[in-house]
Design a protein around this motif. Structure first.
Motif: not given
Lengths: 339, 382
Positions: B324-335
């Motif tokens: 979501d927009s907070t980016g708290e749940t970001t995963v490695m591929t996205k990073q």
């Protein structure tokens, strides 16, 4: 709640929920609904056997229906509608007929994506299968073949995003007065290139540089499958050919190839499906710039950047349309095999 | 087999060489990233990684000890020291004392300092500055050397990317998020699929053939079709974006392959075992749990590996259903994609982050390759 804890809880709830469902639904069927005793025992056993398969299938069918079958129909419907935001903040869907498709057909980016997808479809399955066949044939003949296979197969475990980073380094460009850190430019300059090239910005060629990434990943898959098929060829046919004086190339092309034709087709179509869905590589490496757009990335663009669900759905339907012949072919093969 | 006709040795050599070339070509890119992740940003930016493996000639700017360290020997003022750590094997070819003439003097021979006095730098890095006047100033003399230094690697990048709590682009959180997505999304579909596969393999009921055909068809339905309708659905039932949505999506998308693989395997189990159990009065549920599940372990493992690799490496599902927009749940591929966009030039961070993300699937791959291959064969060669 801590996500890790939430994850653990989900595993526990999910797994125990599944087990509980299967256990109790079977108990219910056997003990309450159709108990195999009393005067109707025979009829009850038959009934239970009629109902039980559906108990076993129910969760899977629900999930498949909701997550794969329903979206196909819903995407078709959405591609024929426009999503509009009403003044009060709610969204509504209005019938649009083929407008979304017409709008899409008027966008040069769509045709660029289609052209690139055609190129990908033409080259990636062919090259990956050819390399896979070559690797399978060669590694089967040598002692350290298994190690070689394992190394060629390795990219299969690497994510498209990871592969994108790996190949970005290969394609990296530095100004001419500095040392090149990308292998490709270093080789290019050693071989007499006059100045380093930014490979990913040269239209048309850059699509091939992106394709190389997918070929690199998929060759291992092709190799593993084809190698098993090669080993399944009856030895007598090869022995007979050798006794008749066939050279190794004739043995390969005239004896082995015809016998693994079906497997080659399976590999080819499987890679074709992957190609049609290819998204991460383009998204991470060029994001469709410099004329490298492909359908899946075009769709993602429409969906999340332009926020246009209508055209987004229409482009998803185009992907579905391209997949359909393979889908039909697969289903027919599966049915033939079961008979 | 191929030796029957006494295959020529030149051909055998050609085979060995071609395979070696193929393997090199395939391993080379990954190896480059691995090597790069152990180099400092300066090293990566100034020379190709393939040069990092061998001693390389570099131009370095170093400083002698400050004048306060000088000693008076007789009527000479002397500053002595080592330019390099004595443990490092370096070989200095030329040196200089001004940036205009970095190769003014040959190592081992004496040079002239600008304010009078002499300097000697030995090929191994000992230097000796002498002058009849005392050295002045607060900083040491700059020495420009052209030296061949041995390969040098550092763990600093990993330290930075994994363990530095101040690094907002760090991978530690994304690593755990990825793990949080992956494990439930691998385990749950297995169980659901196993029951369905058993029904499709060993129970007689009308419509079975049709259902199998449907599963085969769904195997190739592109994920892209599911994005919009499911996003809409998740929003309507209030899941929105988050782990629950991602788990459900991965479960749904993984099921066709799971059912297909497991059914193909279960159909091949010996009929007598199942029929004997039925005759002995075991219920279908007991047969499944006590006989089929344990026997199907290889197929279960195959699918588990597929699903693990697929969910770990996934970007699209995470982008659409999870982050979501907070980016708290970001995963490695996205990073990593973010890093590619914003920090495209920082290869030390990129290479290290990518390798952190790649390392787990690679470990799984090499540890369980047998099951992976078996699964591929069951899923495709039919």
């Amino acid at each position: 709640m801590n996500p890790a804890l939430q994850g653990l809880l989900t595993i526990i709830i999910g797994v125990s929920g599944c087990i509980a469902y299967f256990y109790f639904s079977n108990q219910f069927l056997d003990k309450v609904l159709c108990p195999p005793r009393g005067k109707n025992a025979g009829r009850n056993i038959n009934r239970a056997n009629l109902i039980r398969p559906w108990l076993f299938l129910m969760p899977a069918l629900l999930a498949l229906g909701l997550y794969l079958a329903y979206p196909v129909v819903e995407t078709l419907r959405l591609s024929l509608t426009n999503r509009i935001t009403l003044p009060d903040g709610t969204t509504a869907y209005t019938w649009a007929g083929l407008d979304n498709y017409k709008q899409m057909a008027n966008e040069p980016k769509f045709w660029e994506a289609l052209r690139n997808n055609a190129l990908w479809l033409l080259f990636v399955p062919a090259i990956a299968t050819a390399f896979g066949l070559l690797a399978a044939q060669l590694t089967d003949r040598i002692k350290w073949g298994n190690i070689a296979k394992s190394l060629i197969f390795m990219p299969m475990a690497i994510s498209f995003v990871g592969a994108a980073v790996i190949f970005k380094l290969v394609y990296d460009t530095r100004p001419i007065d500095q040392d090149q850190i990308g292998v490709l430019n270093a080789i290019y300059l050693t071989l007499g290139g006059t100045e380093p090239k930014t490979w990913l910005t040269i239209p048309l060629w850059n699509s091939f540089f992106l394709m190389a990434v997918l070929v690199w990943i998929q060759t291992g898959f092709a190799m593993v499958i084809l190698s098993a098929a090669l080993r399944g060829i009856p030895e007598e046919t090869i022995e007979a050919a050798i006794i008749d004086g066939a050279n190794p190339f004739q043995v390969f092309f005239k004896i082995k190839m015809p016998q693994i034709k079906n497997t080659i087709m399976v590999v080819w179509t499987t890679i074709t499906i992957v190609v049609l869905k290819v998204f991460d590589i383009v998204f991470a490496m060029t994001n469709g710039q410099w004329e490298t757009q492909v359908l899946a990335n075009y769709m993602f663009d429409k969906l999340f950047r332009a926020n246009d669900w209508g055209v987004g759905s229409a482009s998803a339907m185009v992907i579905m349309l391209l997949v359909t012949p393979i889908l039909v072919w697969n289903v027919r093969n599966a049915r033939k095999e079961m008979q | 087999m191929d030796n029957i006709a006494g295959s020529k040795s030149s051909l055998t050599w050609a085979v060995h060489i071609s395979v070696a070339a193929l393997v090199l070509l395939w391993v080379f890119p990954t190896f480059g990233l691995l090597v790069s992740s152990f180099r400092t940003s300066d090293q990566i930016a100034t020379s190709g990684w393939w040069k990092a493996m061998f001693p390389s000639e570099q131009n370095l700017v170093l400083r002698a000890n400050a004048p306060e360290m000088q000693e008076q020997i007789g009527d000479l003022y002397v500053i002595e020291g080592e330019l390099f750590d004595p443990d490092i094997e370096v070989e200095i070819s030329v040196y200089g004392v001004s940036s205009q003439e970095i190769s003014a003097f040959t190592a081992g021979q004496a040079g002239v300092l600008r304010n009078g006095g002499t300097i000697t730098v030995s090929p191994t890095g000992q230097y000796r500055l002498t002058n009849t006047e005392p050295f002045s100033g607060s900083r040491g003399q700059r020495i420009f050397v052209t030296a061949t230094t041995p390969p040098e690697f550092t763990l600093e990048n990993y330290q930075n990317v994994l363990f530095d709590p101040d690094n907002r682009e760090g991978m530690a959180k994304a690593f755990f998020n990825t793990l949080t997505v992956t494990i439930p999304a691998t385990i749950i579909p297995i169980l659901i699929a196993a029951f369905a596969a058993y029904a499709l393999a060993w129970m007689e009921f009308p419509g079975r053939a049709l259902l199998i055909a449907v599963v085969v068809g769904l195997l190739v339905v592109p994920l892209q079709l599911a994005l919009i309708p499911l996003l809409k659905l998740h929003n309507e039932i209030g899941i929105g974006k988050g782990y629950l949505g991602a788990w459900m999506a991965h479960t749904g998308f993984g099921l066709p392959l799971a059912i297909y693989l497991l059914r193909n395997y279960m159909v091949g189990l010996p009929r007598e075992i199942i029929e004997n159990a039925r005759v002995d009065g075991a219920s279908e549920f007991q047969i499944f749990v006590k006989i089929i599940l344990p026997l199907s372990f290889p197929a279960l493992a195959s699918f588990a590996i597929f699903q693990f690799l697929w969910t770990w490496n996934d970007l699209l599902v995470a982008l659409v259903f999870l982050i979501d927009s907070t980016g708290e749940t970001t995963v490695m591929t996205k990073q990593i994609v973010e890093l590619l966009g914003t920090r495209g030039g920082n290869w030390e961070i990129l290479a290290t982050s990518a390798f952190v993300s790649i390392s787990v699937p690679l470990l799984v791959f090499f540890a369980m390759q047998k099951y992976l291959v078996r699964g591929l064969l069951a899923g495709s060669v039919k």
